[in-house]
Design a protein around this motif. Sequence first.
Motif, PDB file in Angstrom:
ATOM      1  N   LEU A 105      12.257   5.497  -8.003  1.00 15.04           N
ATOM      2  CA  LEU A 105      12.479   5.929  -6.391  1.00 15.04           C
ATOM      3  C   LEU A 105      11.141   6.379  -5.744  1.00 15.04           C
ATOM      4  CD1 LEU A 105      15.927   7.773  -6.943  1.00 15.04           C
ATOM      5  CD2 LEU A 105      15.468   5.603  -5.766  1.00 15.04           C
ATOM      6  N   HIS A 106      10.347   7.003  -6.555  1.00 21.01           N
ATOM      7  CA  HIS A 106       9.107   7.395  -5.821  1.00 21.01           C
ATOM      8  C   HIS A 106       8.255   6.186  -5.811  1.00 21.01           C
ATOM      9  CE1 HIS A 106       8.670  11.781  -5.814  1.00 21.01           C
ATOM     10  NE2 HIS A 106       9.023  11.699  -6.909  1.00 21.01           N
ATOM     11  N   TRP A 107       8.283   5.140  -6.655  1.00 24.80           N
ATOM     12  CA  TRP A 107       7.465   4.049  -6.745  1.00 24.80           C
ATOM     13  C   TRP A 107       7.942   3.071  -5.487  1.00 24.80           C
ATOM     14  CZ3 TRP A 107       9.219  -1.178  -6.599  1.00 24.80           C
ATOM     15  CH2 TRP A 107       8.163  -2.021  -7.040  1.00 24.80           C
ATOM     16  N   PHE A 108       9.204   3.022  -5.126  1.00 23.56           N
ATOM     17  CA  PHE A 108       9.722   2.397  -4.114  1.00 23.56           C
ATOM     18  C   PHE A 108       8.970   2.794  -2.630  1.00 23.56           C
ATOM     19  CE2 PHE A 108      13.156   0.742  -6.414  1.00 23.56           C
ATOM     20  CZ  PHE A 108      13.322  -0.613  -5.602  1.00 23.56           C
ATOM     21  N   CYS A 109       8.630   4.132  -2.703  1.00 27.06           N
ATOM     22  CA  CYS A 109       8.268   4.781  -1.470  1.00 27.06           C
ATOM     23  C   CYS A 109       6.810   5.288  -1.527  1.00 27.06           C
ATOM     24  CB  CYS A 109       9.083   6.168  -1.184  1.00 27.06           C
ATOM     25  SG  CYS A 109      10.821   5.736  -0.971  1.00 27.06           S
ATOM     26  N   LEU A 110       6.007   4.647  -2.250  1.00 26.27           N
ATOM     27  CA  LEU A 110       4.397   4.577  -2.253  1.00 26.27           C
ATOM     28  C   LEU A 110       3.653   3.433  -2.082  1.00 26.27           C
ATOM     29  CD1 LEU A 110       4.077   7.023  -5.497  1.00 26.27           C
ATOM     30  CD2 LEU A 110       3.902   7.751  -3.237  1.00 26.27           C
ATOM     31  N   ALA A 111       2.578   3.698  -1.292  1.00 27.46           N
ATOM     32  CA  ALA A 111       1.724   2.315  -1.132  1.00 27.46           C
ATOM     33  C   ALA A 111       1.612   1.768  -2.466  1.00 27.46           C
ATOM     34  CB  ALA A 111       0.456   2.694  -0.423  1.00 27.46           C
ATOM     35  N   ASN A 112       1.392   0.355  -2.412  1.00 26.32           N
ATOM     36  CA  ASN A 112       1.159  -0.537  -3.747  1.00 26.32           C
ATOM     37  C   ASN A 112       0.325  -1.304  -3.264  1.00 26.32           C
ATOM     38  OD1 ASN A 112       1.778  -2.679  -5.363  1.00 26.32           O
ATOM     39  ND2 ASN A 112       3.386  -1.334  -5.987  1.00 26.32           N
ATOM     40  N   VAL A 113      -0.744  -1.598  -4.355  1.00 28.14           N
ATOM     41  CA  VAL A 113      -1.737  -2.499  -4.220  1.00 28.14           C
ATOM     42  C   VAL A 113      -1.331  -3.939  -4.469  1.00 28.14           C
ATOM     43  CG1 VAL A 113      -2.227  -2.376  -7.022  1.00 28.14           C
ATOM     44  CG2 VAL A 113      -4.169  -2.890  -5.127  1.00 28.14           C
ATOM     45  N   HIS A 114      -0.292  -4.266  -4.888  1.00 26.51           N
ATOM     46  CA  HIS A 114       0.146  -5.551  -5.177  1.00 26.51           C
ATOM     47  C   HIS A 114       0.845  -6.107  -3.978  1.00 26.51           C
ATOM     48  CE1 HIS A 114      -1.039  -5.112  -9.248  1.00 26.51           C
ATOM     49  NE2 HIS A 114      -0.208  -4.172  -9.570  1.00 26.51           N
ATOM     50  N   LEU A 115       1.069  -5.066  -2.969  1.00 26.87           N
ATOM     51  CA  LEU A 115       1.838  -5.420  -1.691  1.00 26.87           C
ATOM     52  C   LEU A 115       0.747  -5.260  -0.487  1.00 26.87           C
ATOM     53  CD1 LEU A 115       5.413  -4.020  -2.483  1.00 26.87           C
ATOM     54  CD2 LEU A 115       4.563  -6.387  -2.457  1.00 26.87           C
ATOM     55  N   GLY A 116      -0.688  -5.239  -0.876  1.00 24.38           N
ATOM     56  CA  GLY A 116      -1.440  -5.286   0.248  1.00 24.38           C
ATOM     57  C   GLY A 116      -1.283  -3.727   0.890  1.00 24.38           C
ATOM     58  N   GLY A 117      -1.113  -2.859   0.040  1.00 23.38           N
ATOM     59  CA  GLY A 117      -0.957  -1.269   0.685  1.00 23.38           C
ATOM     60  C   GLY A 117       0.281  -1.079   1.218  1.00 23.38           C
ATOM     61  N   ALA A 118       1.127  -1.846   1.412  1.00 25.55           N
ATOM     62  CA  ALA A 118       2.734  -1.602   1.829  1.00 25.55           C
ATOM     63  C   ALA A 118       3.394  -0.963   0.697  1.00 25.55           C
ATOM     64  CB  ALA A 118       3.303  -2.803   2.355  1.00 25.55           C
ATOM     65  N   ARG A 119       4.369  -0.200   1.210  1.00 27.54           N
ATOM     66  CA  ARG A 119       5.403   0.208   0.215  1.00 27.54           C
ATOM     67  C   ARG A 119       6.379  -0.633  -0.330  1.00 27.54           C
ATOM     68  NH1 ARG A 119       7.848   5.356   3.352  1.00 27.54           N
ATOM     69  NH2 ARG A 119       8.545   3.522   4.669  1.00 27.54           N
ATOM     70  N   PRO A 120       6.761  -0.647  -1.384  1.00 27.27           N
ATOM     71  CA  PRO A 120       7.846  -1.724  -1.765  1.00 27.27           C
ATOM     72  C   PRO A 120       9.172  -1.714  -0.817  1.00 27.27           C
ATOM     73  CG  PRO A 120       6.996  -0.866  -3.726  1.00 27.27           C
ATOM     74  CD  PRO A 120       6.136  -0.093  -2.476  1.00 27.27           C
ATOM     75  N   VAL A 121       9.373  -0.359  -0.399  1.00 24.79           N
ATOM     76  CA  VAL A 121      10.538  -0.202   0.595  1.00 24.79           C
ATOM     77  C   VAL A 121      10.568  -1.102   1.931  1.00 24.79           C
ATOM     78  CG1 VAL A 121       9.965   1.970   1.400  1.00 24.79           C
ATOM     79  CG2 VAL A 121      12.333   1.545   1.242  1.00 24.79           C
TER      80      VAL A 121
END
Length: 140
Positions: A105-121
């Motif tokens: 659940l934390h992962w869904f709501c944190l900025a993600n490098v593989h998404l260009g800095g967007a959160r998975p959510v």
Amino acid sequence: MESGPARIDSPATLTARRIARAHWAGIAAEFGMLTSDEVNRRVGVRSPPAGCLAAKRQILGVVTRAGRVLYPGFQFDGDTGQVLPLIGQVASIGLKGGWKDRALLHWFCLANVHLGGARPVDRMANPEQVLTAARRDLGR
């Protein structure tokens, strides 16, 4: 009767707990944290109840200090109320990698490098992008 030595937490532990509480408060404020009854009402009588959905890892929940399980609202389609299939797909990847619900659940709501800095959510409308990020981050 003695209860043993008092537990003394380090400043780093206390800081980590404050950060985690703030993160959960942010998730709750943005998406809501639903009880099992609220999930059951949202998904309707044609869906299995929240406990069954969680047992099958179709939704993810977090246990509170009071022992209640709460489910972040981003796991459900805003129009239909149904569980987003992406949740179970990411959960499957994460659980094979040894991740617990709380961490996923934390992962869904944190900025993600593989998404260009967007959160998975924020990319749930593009499930393949989120699944690719999940495989890179959560898989073994």
